[in-house]
Design an enzyme around this catalytic site. Structure first.
Site, PDB file in Angstrom:
ATOM      1  N   ASP A   9     -16.404  12.223  -2.230  1.00  0.00           N
ATOM      2  CA  ASP A   9     -15.826  10.982  -1.729  1.00  0.00           C
ATOM      3  C   ASP A   9     -16.583  10.520  -0.480  1.00  0.00           C
ATOM      4  O   ASP A   9     -17.746  10.884  -0.258  1.00  0.00           O
ATOM      5  CB  ASP A   9     -14.328  11.172  -1.463  1.00  0.00           C
ATOM      6  CG  ASP A   9     -13.541   9.872  -1.610  1.00  0.00           C
ATOM      7  OD1 ASP A   9     -13.496   9.107  -0.633  1.00  0.00           O
ATOM      8  OD2 ASP A   9     -12.982   9.634  -2.693  1.00  0.00           O
ATOM      9  N   ASP A  10     -15.942   9.726   0.349  1.00  0.00           N
ATOM     10  CA  ASP A  10     -16.545   9.093   1.522  1.00  0.00           C
ATOM     11  C   ASP A  10     -17.198  10.133   2.442  1.00  0.00           C
ATOM     12  O   ASP A  10     -16.727  11.260   2.570  1.00  0.00           O
ATOM     13  CB  ASP A  10     -15.448   8.345   2.278  1.00  0.00           C
ATOM     14  CG  ASP A  10     -15.984   7.273   3.194  1.00  0.00           C
ATOM     15  OD1 ASP A  10     -17.205   7.190   3.380  1.00  0.00           O
ATOM     16  OD2 ASP A  10     -15.148   6.516   3.730  1.00  0.00           O
ATOM     17  N   ASP A  61      -2.799   5.310  -3.370  1.00  0.00           N
ATOM     18  CA  ASP A  61      -3.181   6.360  -2.431  1.00  0.00           C
ATOM     19  C   ASP A  61      -2.036   7.345  -2.196  1.00  0.00           C
ATOM     20  O   ASP A  61      -2.251   8.419  -1.640  1.00  0.00           O
ATOM     21  CB  ASP A  61      -3.583   5.739  -1.084  1.00  0.00           C
ATOM     22  CG  ASP A  61      -5.017   5.236  -1.077  1.00  0.00           C
ATOM     23  OD1 ASP A  61      -5.772   5.572  -2.022  1.00  0.00           O
ATOM     24  OD2 ASP A  61      -5.393   4.514  -0.136  1.00  0.00           O
ATOM     25  N   TRP A  98       0.843  -1.191   0.000  1.00  0.00           N
ATOM     26  CA  TRP A  98       0.000   0.000   0.000  1.00  0.00           C
ATOM     27  C   TRP A  98       0.885   1.251   0.000  1.00  0.00           C
ATOM     28  O   TRP A  98       1.859   1.357   0.737  1.00  0.00           O
ATOM     29  CB  TRP A  98      -0.905   0.022   1.239  1.00  0.00           C
ATOM     30  CG  TRP A  98      -1.673   1.308   1.338  1.00  0.00           C
ATOM     31  CD1 TRP A  98      -2.835   1.619   0.705  1.00  0.00           C
ATOM     32  CD2 TRP A  98      -1.309   2.459   2.104  1.00  0.00           C
ATOM     33  NE1 TRP A  98      -3.225   2.899   1.022  1.00  0.00           N
ATOM     34  CE2 TRP A  98      -2.301   3.433   1.879  1.00  0.00           C
ATOM     35  CE3 TRP A  98      -0.244   2.766   2.951  1.00  0.00           C
ATOM     36  CZ2 TRP A  98      -2.266   4.694   2.477  1.00  0.00           C
ATOM     37  CZ3 TRP A  98      -0.194   4.020   3.541  1.00  0.00           C
ATOM     38  CH2 TRP A  98      -1.206   4.966   3.308  1.00  0.00           C
ATOM     39  N   ARG A 111     -10.002  -1.829   9.749  1.00  0.00           N
ATOM     40  CA  ARG A 111     -10.673  -0.553   9.471  1.00  0.00           C
ATOM     41  C   ARG A 111     -12.100  -0.530  10.023  1.00  0.00           C
ATOM     42  O   ARG A 111     -12.974   0.138   9.479  1.00  0.00           O
ATOM     43  CB  ARG A 111     -10.692  -0.280   7.963  1.00  0.00           C
ATOM     44  CG  ARG A 111      -9.329  -0.040   7.361  1.00  0.00           C
ATOM     45  CD  ARG A 111      -9.411   0.029   5.849  1.00  0.00           C
ATOM     46  NE  ARG A 111     -10.411   0.989   5.395  1.00  0.00           N
ATOM     47  CZ  ARG A 111     -10.144   2.270   5.122  1.00  0.00           C
ATOM     48  NH1 ARG A 111      -8.919   2.735   5.258  1.00  0.00           N
ATOM     49  NH2 ARG A 111     -11.104   3.076   4.696  1.00  0.00           N
ATOM     50  N   CYS A 137     -11.021   1.099  -7.424  1.00  0.00           N
ATOM     51  CA  CYS A 137     -10.091   1.523  -6.383  1.00  0.00           C
ATOM     52  C   CYS A 137     -10.069   0.442  -5.315  1.00  0.00           C
ATOM     53  O   CYS A 137     -11.081  -0.202  -5.054  1.00  0.00           O
ATOM     54  CB  CYS A 137     -10.524   2.858  -5.784  1.00  0.00           C
ATOM     55  SG  CYS A 137      -9.491   3.446  -4.422  1.00  0.00           S
ATOM     56  N   LYS A 192     -16.834   5.998  -8.023  1.00  0.00           N
ATOM     57  CA  LYS A 192     -15.540   5.486  -7.573  1.00  0.00           C
ATOM     58  C   LYS A 192     -15.829   4.313  -6.647  1.00  0.00           C
ATOM     59  O   LYS A 192     -16.320   4.488  -5.532  1.00  0.00           O
ATOM     60  CB  LYS A 192     -14.736   6.560  -6.846  1.00  0.00           C
ATOM     61  CG  LYS A 192     -13.383   6.051  -6.370  1.00  0.00           C
ATOM     62  CD  LYS A 192     -12.494   7.172  -5.850  1.00  0.00           C
ATOM     63  CE  LYS A 192     -11.122   6.637  -5.485  1.00  0.00           C
ATOM     64  NZ  LYS A 192     -10.182   7.704  -5.114  1.00  0.00           N
ATOM     65  N   TRP A 193     -15.506   3.097  -7.110  1.00  0.00           N
ATOM     66  CA  TRP A 193     -15.855   1.848  -6.425  1.00  0.00           C
ATOM     67  C   TRP A 193     -14.628   1.370  -5.652  1.00  0.00           C
ATOM     68  O   TRP A 193     -13.654   0.918  -6.223  1.00  0.00           O
ATOM     69  CB  TRP A 193     -16.282   0.816  -7.463  1.00  0.00           C
ATOM     70  CG  TRP A 193     -16.858  -0.449  -6.940  1.00  0.00           C
ATOM     71  CD1 TRP A 193     -16.233  -1.376  -6.165  1.00  0.00           C
ATOM     72  CD2 TRP A 193     -18.169  -0.972  -7.188  1.00  0.00           C
ATOM     73  NE1 TRP A 193     -17.066  -2.439  -5.907  1.00  0.00           N
ATOM     74  CE2 TRP A 193     -18.267  -2.215  -6.524  1.00  0.00           C
ATOM     75  CE3 TRP A 193     -19.268  -0.512  -7.906  1.00  0.00           C
ATOM     76  CZ2 TRP A 193     -19.418  -3.002  -6.570  1.00  0.00           C
ATOM     77  CZ3 TRP A 193     -20.414  -1.290  -7.952  1.00  0.00           C
ATOM     78  CH2 TRP A 193     -20.485  -2.520  -7.286  1.00  0.00           C
ATOM     79  N   ASP A 194     -14.690   1.439  -4.322  1.00  0.00           N
ATOM     80  CA  ASP A 194     -13.538   1.149  -3.485  1.00  0.00           C
ATOM     81  C   ASP A 194     -13.654  -0.237  -2.851  1.00  0.00           C
ATOM     82  O   ASP A 194     -14.742  -0.832  -2.799  1.00  0.00           O
ATOM     83  CB  ASP A 194     -13.398   2.217  -2.395  1.00  0.00           C
ATOM     84  CG  ASP A 194     -11.948   2.527  -2.069  1.00  0.00           C
ATOM     85  OD1 ASP A 194     -11.085   1.662  -2.313  1.00  0.00           O
ATOM     86  OD2 ASP A 194     -11.683   3.631  -1.553  1.00  0.00           O
ATOM     87  N   ASN A 201     -11.548  -1.675   0.545  1.00  0.00           N
ATOM     88  CA  ASN A 201     -10.508  -1.206   1.454  1.00  0.00           C
ATOM     89  C   ASN A 201      -9.997  -2.222   2.469  1.00  0.00           C
ATOM     90  O   ASN A 201      -9.356  -1.832   3.435  1.00  0.00           O
ATOM     91  CB  ASN A 201     -10.994   0.037   2.200  1.00  0.00           C
ATOM     92  CG  ASN A 201     -10.721   1.305   1.405  1.00  0.00           C
ATOM     93  OD1 ASN A 201      -9.656   1.464   0.837  1.00  0.00           O
ATOM     94  ND2 ASN A 201     -11.692   2.191   1.346  1.00  0.00           N
TER      95      ASN A 201
END
Length: 689
Positions: free
Chosen positions: A332-333, A512, A167, A409, A490, A442-444, A446
């Site tokens: 974004d988020d 990132d 990362w 997370r 993403c 934007k498909w994340d 994480n």
């Protein structure tokens, strides 16, 4: 082009510069004949009559020569196919027939009730290979079902190229000698992974401009494995496909089937640069949706606001973004559910009523009035324990009964293999895209798989494959229902980049890490296989707050990000009027060079090795050079750049200086660093006159 011998047992696929040949013996052994420069069918037939080597104790004459080695029989190499039933393990197949469907060759084999079809297709110089397994008998288990095995010609001292990282430091290129034994790359994480991109290249003495290069890239967005083996007789084979281990891939009941992902191979005789340009052209022509369209300059709100967002605040940023020429504004988020931090709200894809009292539609319409498209961030495959979704459906996650859950997370992974989860996500996302004029998602993704269990399921291992198949199905369904919406892949940066996801998304988030100097190495590695048209790159604030707190000029940040799909991710509300004015000029310049950068041929003039680094893009009569000076020692002059692929009989005007150049151009570009080691960068445009 596909040619077949008169006896129907030798096949030759031919591209513009390369050829690929295989042959079926009278004993139904499928042998590899040739992969490399173009040959004639007569040459392939001559290779087909060459005898196998004589028997040697403890060795198999088939090893290193079979096109798709299966488990069982006189073989000792890694099998591409491993099958188990209640009675036996292994495969003893017989040839049935071959079929031609357009430009696709299908070779059909049968082992009891299992039908095995090997697929081949030549697209330009890229050979696509995959396998279909149809079970017409009793239930069986696929322990391993690789997409292809690639056989390289006899050479001395092979060298392996791979892209490794972590990362914040993805896609870094490393080359090393290949020794006897196996080199295994892959991901056990449920997604492609930050650690390795599913691509390898092999050469013996290639440079950027000369030499033979063999490359392979896998189109799969879940766990994967590529094994590169140098066998005892010095032959090299590359085997790869979905799944990392051999502990079980899928169970096929009567009437069920499995199609492996595509494992694509490319031979180039023009060095690493020509190989990369062929990969790029292939993806723009056959893989990436709508690749002929320019990707817009975007602004993303994350680094400006993180979770502290509101409709009013986003409107302020939107006005500033529009003023510097941004074409796509992305929230974004933090826009949904109880998402005031990363500890809650994932899974509840409904606008937060305190932050967006009337939903996303008013903001989206306002962004459109400003002349921009509107986009949002989502992470559909995840859920927070603190969410309405989890409280309603705690069994929808991946988990092992009686074991402690891992909450990276503060989130868990939804079991997308479940049909009820798939339907829930379809309803939520379709409803969301229908509720407002949304142009971009934007498909994340994480976090990795950790507790990949499925209590109550008779074959829980299937979630590793079925999660990815469900992801693809959901993206395909959303794209069909909302054809005007673009998607970005993403995964905490570059954790899900491969040919499979690129076939369903318009661009990918490369890393990132937005530090412009670090990005040069990331982008250099990315460019080995993927085109600039898919590579999202942002200009963010300085000093860089994400990783290293390095300070850099706005000029260097923009020129670094202009090597791909330009985006802005800084806090525009804090930028000075001077910075906004400069940014406006850079955005305008990028729009001028965008057709060349996003659709042109890439030439890596100098790698990012600590001094001068430069890339060149060529499209028709236009050329663009981006150059970065990372350091300068002892007052040494900056070396000139020799440009590539220009017409030696034509003249070119440098739009920056007004100078006219003839033929092969050597550019002295005036880059410099100050006493404090300030970074410098430049853009050079040439046009044929």
């Amino acid at each position: 082009m596909l040619e077949i011998s008169a006896n129907g047992r030798t096949w030759l696929l031919t591209g513009p510069t390369s050829g690929y040949a295989l042959h079926l013996t009278d004993g139904d052994e499928l042998l590899h004949l040739h992969w490399g420069p173009r040959i004639a069918l007569a040459d392939a037939e001559a290779l087909a009559v060459s005898p196998l080597p004589e028997y040697r104790p403890f060795e198999s004459p088939l090893d290193g020569r079979e096109e798709y080695p299966v488990e069982g029989g006189p073989r000792f190499v890694r099998p591409a196919l491993s099958v188990r039933t209640d009675e036996r393990r292994g495969t003893e197949w017989g040839f049935e027939r071959y079929d031609i469907d357009g430009d696709e060759l299908r070779l059909r084999f049968l082992d009891g009730g299992l039908r095995i079809t090997l697929h081949y297709r030549m697209r330009d110089d890229v050979v696509e290979r995959w396998v279909t397994l149809d079970n017409e008998g009793p239930a069986l288990e696929l322990l391993r079902a690789d997409s292809a095995t690639w056989t390289l010609p006899d050479r001395d001292e092979w060298r392996l190229s791979q892209l490794h990282g972590r990362w914040g430091a993805e896609s870094r290129l490393v080359r090393s000698p290949l020794t006897y034994g196996e080199k295994v790359l892959g991901s056990r994480r449920g997604h492609t992974g930050h650690q390795h991109l599913p691509w390898v290249a092999l050469d013996t003495d290639a440079t950027e401009e000369t030499g033979e290069v063999y490359g392979c890239a896998l189109g799969w967005s879940g766990s994967w494995r590529i094994a590169v083996a140098q066998l005892p007789d010095a032959r090299v084979q590359i085997t790869g496909g979905a799944g990392h281990d051999d502990s079980g891939l899928l169970r096929l009941g009567p009437g069920e089937s499995f199609t492996t992902p595509v494992f694509a191979g490319l031979w180039s005789g023009g060095g690493f640069g020509a190989a990369s340009r062929a990969w790029h052209a292939y993806q723009r022509a056959y893989v990436i949706p709508d690749a002929d369209q320019d990707r817009p300059v975007l602004f993303n709100s994350w680094e400006a606001t993180e979770f502290d967002i509101s409709e009013e605040q986003q409107s302020v940023l939107a006005r500033r973004a529009a003023a510097i020429g941004v074409e796509l504004f992305v929230v974004d988020d933090g826009w949904f559910g109880a998402r005031t931090s990363d500890r809650a709200g994932l899974g509840d894809w409904v606008p937060n009523p305190d932050r967006f009292p009337s939903g996303l539609k008013p903001l989206a319409e306002y962004v459109h009035e400003l002349g921009m498209q509107f986009g949002i961030w989502v992470e559909p495959e995840m859920v927070n324990p603190d969410s309405e979704l989890y409280r309603a459906h705690p069994s929808w996650i991946q988990y092992e009964a009686g074991r402690k859950r891992t909450e990276f997370r503060d989130q868990l992974v939804l079991n997308l293999a479940r049909e009820d989860v798939q339907e829930y996500l379809w309803e939520r996302l379709d409803g969301l895209l229908s509720s407002a004029p949304i142009d971009y998602v934007k498909w994340d993704f994480n976090r990795c798989f950790t507790d990949a269990g499925w209590p109550g399921e008779s074959y829980p291992q299937r979630l590793w494959v079925d999660h990815v198949r469900a992801l693809y199905g959901l993206l395909d369904r959303l794209r069909a229902a909302h054809p005007g919406v673009a998607f970005e892949s993403c995964s905490g940066g570059g954790g899900r980049i491969d040919l499979g996801v690129l076939g369903r998304t318009d661009q990918v988030w490369t890393s990132d890490n937005t530090d412009p100097l670090d990005r040069l190495a990331v982008q250099h590695g990315f460019s080995q296989v993927h085109p600039a048209r898919a590579m999202a790159a942002w200009v963010t604030d300085s000093p860089n707050a994400m990783l290293n707190h390095r300070a850099s000029s706005l000029r260097f940040r923009f020129v670094s990000a202009m090597a791909g799909v330009l985006g802005v991710g800084g806090d525009l509300a804090r930028w000075s009027e001077e910075e906004l004015a400069e940014a406006r000029e850079w955005v305008a310049l990028y729009k001028e060079i965008r057709p060349v950068v996003q659709h042109g041929d890439l030439y890596r003039l100098r790698p990012p090795n600590g001094g001068l680094s430069a890339v060149q893009y060529v499209r028709g009569g236009d050329a663009v050079v981006l150059a970065w000076l990372q350091a300068q020692r002892f007052g040494e002059p900056v070396p000139a750049l020799r440009l590539r692929a220009l017409d030696p009989t034509a003249s070119y005007e440098c739009l920056e200086t007004g100078e006219t150049h003839r033929g092969a151009v050597m550019l002295h570009h005036g880059l410099k660093t100050g006493l404090c080691g300030d970074l410098d960068a430049t853009v050079i445009r040439l046009r044929r006159i």
